[in-house]
Design a protein around this motif. Structure first.
Motif, PDB file in Angstrom:
ATOM      1  N   THR A  34       0.856  -1.185   0.000  1.00 20.64           N
ATOM      2  CA  THR A  34       0.000   0.000   0.000  1.00 20.64           C
ATOM      3  C   THR A  34       0.894   1.237   0.000  1.00 20.64           C
ATOM      4  OG1 THR A  34      -0.091   0.256   2.412  1.00 20.64           O
ATOM      5  CG2 THR A  34      -1.671  -1.275   1.392  1.00 20.64           C
ATOM      6  N   ILE A  35       0.281   2.376  -0.106  1.00 23.12           N
ATOM      7  CA  ILE A  35       1.036   3.622  -0.129  1.00 23.12           C
ATOM      8  C   ILE A  35       1.811   3.847   1.172  1.00 23.12           C
ATOM      9  CG2 ILE A  35      -0.803   5.095   0.773  1.00 23.12           C
ATOM     10  CD1 ILE A  35       0.058   7.177  -1.366  1.00 23.12           C
ATOM     11  N   ASP A  36       1.399   3.147   2.226  1.00 24.41           N
ATOM     12  CA  ASP A  36       2.114   3.263   3.496  1.00 24.41           C
ATOM     13  C   ASP A  36       3.545   2.728   3.407  1.00 24.41           C
ATOM     14  OD1 ASP A  36      -0.088   4.378   4.718  1.00 24.41           O
ATOM     15  OD2 ASP A  36      -0.882   2.450   5.407  1.00 24.41           O
ATOM     16  N   ALA A  37       3.846   1.973   2.352  1.00 28.65           N
ATOM     17  CA  ALA A  37       5.213   1.469   2.170  1.00 28.65           C
ATOM     18  C   ALA A  37       6.160   2.577   1.720  1.00 28.65           C
ATOM     19  CB  ALA A  37       5.224   0.348   1.135  1.00 28.65           C
ATOM     20  N   LEU A  38       5.586   3.694   1.250  1.00 30.94           N
ATOM     21  CA  LEU A  38       6.379   4.823   0.772  1.00 30.94           C
ATOM     22  C   LEU A  38       6.387   5.916   1.839  1.00 30.94           C
ATOM     23  CD1 LEU A  38       4.937   4.895  -2.857  1.00 30.94           C
ATOM     24  CD2 LEU A  38       6.794   3.486  -1.937  1.00 30.94           C
ATOM     25  N   ASN A 251      -0.571   3.850  -8.233  1.00 33.63           N
ATOM     26  CA  ASN A 251      -1.277   2.597  -7.942  1.00 33.63           C
ATOM     27  C   ASN A 251      -0.662   1.426  -8.710  1.00 33.63           C
ATOM     28  OD1 ASN A 251      -3.118   3.723  -6.136  1.00 33.63           O
ATOM     29  ND2 ASN A 251      -4.541   4.304  -7.767  1.00 33.63           N
ATOM     30  N   LEU A 252      -0.278   1.672  -9.954  1.00 38.18           N
ATOM     31  CA  LEU A 252       0.361   0.623 -10.744  1.00 38.18           C
ATOM     32  C   LEU A 252       1.747   0.289 -10.201  1.00 38.18           C
ATOM     33  CD1 LEU A 252      -0.698   1.817 -14.315  1.00 38.18           C
ATOM     34  CD2 LEU A 252      -1.388  -0.329 -13.209  1.00 38.18           C
ATOM     35  N   PHE A 253       2.458   1.297  -9.743  1.00 36.16           N
ATOM     36  CA  PHE A 253       3.771   1.103  -9.118  1.00 36.16           C
ATOM     37  C   PHE A 253       3.666   0.143  -7.937  1.00 36.16           C
ATOM     38  CE2 PHE A 253       6.956   2.363  -5.955  1.00 36.16           C
ATOM     39  CZ  PHE A 253       8.127   2.418  -6.709  1.00 36.16           C
ATOM     40  N   LEU A 254       2.627   0.324  -7.144  1.00 36.09           N
ATOM     41  CA  LEU A 254       2.400  -0.562  -5.998  1.00 36.09           C
ATOM     42  C   LEU A 254       1.922  -1.941  -6.451  1.00 36.09           C
ATOM     43  CD1 LEU A 254       0.574   2.067  -3.750  1.00 36.09           C
ATOM     44  CD2 LEU A 254       2.888   1.189  -3.388  1.00 36.09           C
ATOM     45  N   LYS A 255       1.007  -1.961  -7.415  1.00 36.68           N
ATOM     46  CA  LYS A 255       0.406  -3.218  -7.869  1.00 36.68           C
ATOM     47  C   LYS A 255       1.431  -4.140  -8.531  1.00 36.68           C
ATOM     48  CE  LYS A 255      -3.177  -4.954 -11.022  1.00 36.68           C
ATOM     49  NZ  LYS A 255      -4.212  -4.553 -12.019  1.00 36.68           N
ATOM     50  N   LYS A 260       8.162  -3.306  -3.352  1.00 33.80           N
ATOM     51  CA  LYS A 260       8.743  -4.334  -2.486  1.00 33.80           C
ATOM     52  C   LYS A 260      10.219  -4.035  -2.223  1.00 33.80           C
ATOM     53  CE  LYS A 260       5.552  -8.024  -3.822  1.00 33.80           C
ATOM     54  NZ  LYS A 260       4.831  -8.002  -2.541  1.00 33.80           N
ATOM     55  N   CYS A 261      10.878  -3.393  -3.167  1.00 33.08           N
ATOM     56  CA  CYS A 261      12.280  -2.981  -2.987  1.00 33.08           C
ATOM     57  C   CYS A 261      12.415  -1.465  -2.926  1.00 33.08           C
ATOM     58  CB  CYS A 261      13.146  -3.512  -4.118  1.00 33.08           C
ATOM     59  SG  CYS A 261      13.215  -5.311  -4.218  1.00 33.08           S
ATOM     60  N   HIS A 262      11.632  -0.771  -3.749  1.00 31.59           N
ATOM     61  CA  HIS A 262      11.696   0.694  -3.775  1.00 31.59           C
ATOM     62  C   HIS A 262      10.678   1.248  -2.777  1.00 31.59           C
ATOM     63  CE1 HIS A 262      14.487   0.983  -7.129  1.00 31.59           C
ATOM     64  NE2 HIS A 262      13.817  -0.017  -7.694  1.00 31.59           N
ATOM     65  N   SER A 263      11.067   1.229  -1.520  1.00 37.71           N
ATOM     66  CA  SER A 263      10.152   1.590  -0.436  1.00 37.71           C
ATOM     67  C   SER A 263      10.751   2.706   0.420  1.00 37.71           C
ATOM     68  CB  SER A 263       9.874   0.362   0.440  1.00 37.71           C
ATOM     69  OG  SER A 263      11.098  -0.181   0.919  1.00 37.71           O
ATOM     70  N   GLY A 264       9.931   3.191   1.358  1.00 36.44           N
ATOM     71  CA  GLY A 264      10.392   4.228   2.268  1.00 36.44           C
ATOM     72  C   GLY A 264      10.485   5.593   1.612  1.00 36.44           C
ATOM     73  N   PRO A 265      10.918   6.610   2.351  1.00 34.50           N
ATOM     74  CA  PRO A 265      11.001   7.973   1.810  1.00 34.50           C
ATOM     75  C   PRO A 265      11.966   8.126   0.639  1.00 34.50           C
ATOM     76  CG  PRO A 265      11.023   8.022   4.204  1.00 34.50           C
ATOM     77  CD  PRO A 265      11.177   6.583   3.806  1.00 34.50           C
ATOM     78  N   MET A 266      13.037   7.308   0.591  1.00 35.28           N
ATOM     79  CA  MET A 266      13.975   7.384  -0.525  1.00 35.28           C
ATOM     80  C   MET A 266      13.627   6.391  -1.640  1.00 35.28           C
ATOM     81  SD  MET A 266      16.509   9.620  -0.489  1.00 35.28           S
ATOM     82  CE  MET A 266      18.065   8.975  -1.104  1.00 35.28           C
TER      83      MET A 266
END
Length: 390
Positions: A34-38, A251-255, A260-266
């Motif tokens: 979900t967006i919470d991963a970013l 949404n597609l980026f998450l889907k 899974k690898c490109h997560s968090g603020p950076m």
């Protein structure tokens, strides 16, 4: 009979279409982030306890960053491969350091040359002050992961590694274990630098030393931040900061599994992953990464508009090519012949990137751009050498 042939035909078509993406896999139920991963970047940088930022340190560090005095042959500076106009990265696939001349796409080796290309693509320095930051965890600037192979922690430790590296800044003039002492001795002979070091490190009796050299460069690099992209604004609560197309791309980026690898603020987990990226042809030997398994660190996705070409080998000129590469990996195609299918990270192999979605994902990635960072270049440097190098 006709009905039976029709059903057989449908089955054959289904098998053929599935075959375009490689053999069928027994996949587990897919978990979509979900967006919470970013996350949005912090508004302020955290300094390490042993190197609190001051205007004097920053001023000194900036001059050192652009001064070829740090290189063995006095012909290349940090800024040679980390250029302000390219987001403090570079336009070349892999860089030309020692024994080169020119900038950008015009940079070439000198006619008589026995120096190889730099091993990997030049990563941006912008936002490296935030390297390693994760959602919901305390951030430690001293242990921040650096380089494609994680061989350094913190901006202070990474600052002089290029100076020691043959093809980046050292050259043949000095052995690796002697070059830093030579550089410090060289700086001590420049009156303007002696004065600047005294101002920046007033508590030291002999301020021109290797530790203070790293502290000054790191202090300057921590000022190079771009933390107010439209994505940051969106994550901080402004729902109008992204367009409809960019939200679809998000949404597609998450889907597709990118987060899974490109997560968090950076938008990086700062872990090593084996993907099978093709080698650069700029060097004869293959680049097997830190552990000889072709694994490289997940790069940040911020300011990608200015930092191409992409991946550790710089083999992909556009973001579309990067996403097509991931589509190929999920379909069983590995462009690096040295990497076996069993080595490919399952997070990449299980991604679900489709050609029809690529333009929307790129649209989202462009919302991560923020060019509001210091691009100024000193008019001169204390050594009197050409600013940024030859």
């Amino acid at each position: 009979m006709h009905s039976l042939l029709f059903l057989i035909g449908l089955a054959f078509i289904g098998i053929s279409c599935g075959g375009e993406r490689g053999p069928l896999k027994n996949k587990k139920e897919k978990t979509v982030e979900t967006i919470d991963a970013l996350g949005a970047l912090p508004k302020y940088v955290t300094d390490p306890p042993g190197n609190k930022s001051t205007p004097e340190k920053i001023r000194l560090g900036k001059l050192l960053f652009f001064d070829p005095i740090l290189s063995g042959n006095k012909d290349v500076s940090c800024a040679t491969c980390h250029q302000p106009e390219f987001n403090y990265a570079e336009f070349l696939e892999t860089s030309i350091g020692v024994n080169g001349h020119g900038t950008g796409s015009k940079r070439k080796f000198s006619e008589k040359n026995d120096i190889p290309f730099v091993k990997r693509n030049s990563q941006s320095i912008v936002n490296t002050a935030f390297n390693g930051i994760k959602n919901g965890e305390s951030y430690d600037a001293e242990t921040a992961p650096m380089f494609w192979d994680l061989r350094a922690k913190g901006l202070e430790e990474q600052a002089l590694i290029p100076v020691r590296t043959l093809e980046e800044m050292r050259g043949h003039s000095y052995p690796e274990d002697k070059v830093i002492d030579q550089i410090v001795a060289r700086i001590q002979k420049v009156p303007a630098y002696k004065s600047l070091f005294r101002e920046a490190f007033r508590e030291d009796a002999n301020p021109v030393n290797v530790v203070n050299l790293t502290k000054a460069i790191a202090s300057y690099e921590r000022t190079l931040i771009a933390n107010n992209s439209r994505f940051d604004q969106y994550m901080r609560g402004d729902s109008s900061a992204l367009t409809t197309g960019e939200k679809e791309g998000l949404n597609l980026f998450l889907k597709t599994g990118c987060a899974k690898c490109h997560s968090g603020p950076m938008l990086s987990d700062y872990k090593l992953h084996t993907l099978g990226v093709p080698d650069s042809q700029n060097r004869k030997e293959t680049d097997a990464g830190a552990n000889n398994d072709y694994a490289f660190r997940t790069p940040s996705l911020r300011n990608l508009r200015y930092t191409g070409p992409y991946m550790h080998s710089g083999k992909f000129a556009t973001l579309e090519q990067v996403l097509q590469f991931y589509e190929d990996i999920a379909g069983g195609k590995i462009p690096n012949p040295n990497v076996k299918p069993s080595q490919i990270d399952t997070l990449a192999a299980d991604m679900d990137v489709n050609f029809r979605d690529i333009s929307r994902i790129v649209e989202f990635l462009n919302a991560l751009n923020d060019d509001n960072f210091d691009k100024s270049v000193p008019e001169r440097v204390p050594s009197g050498l050409p600013v940024s190098g030859l």
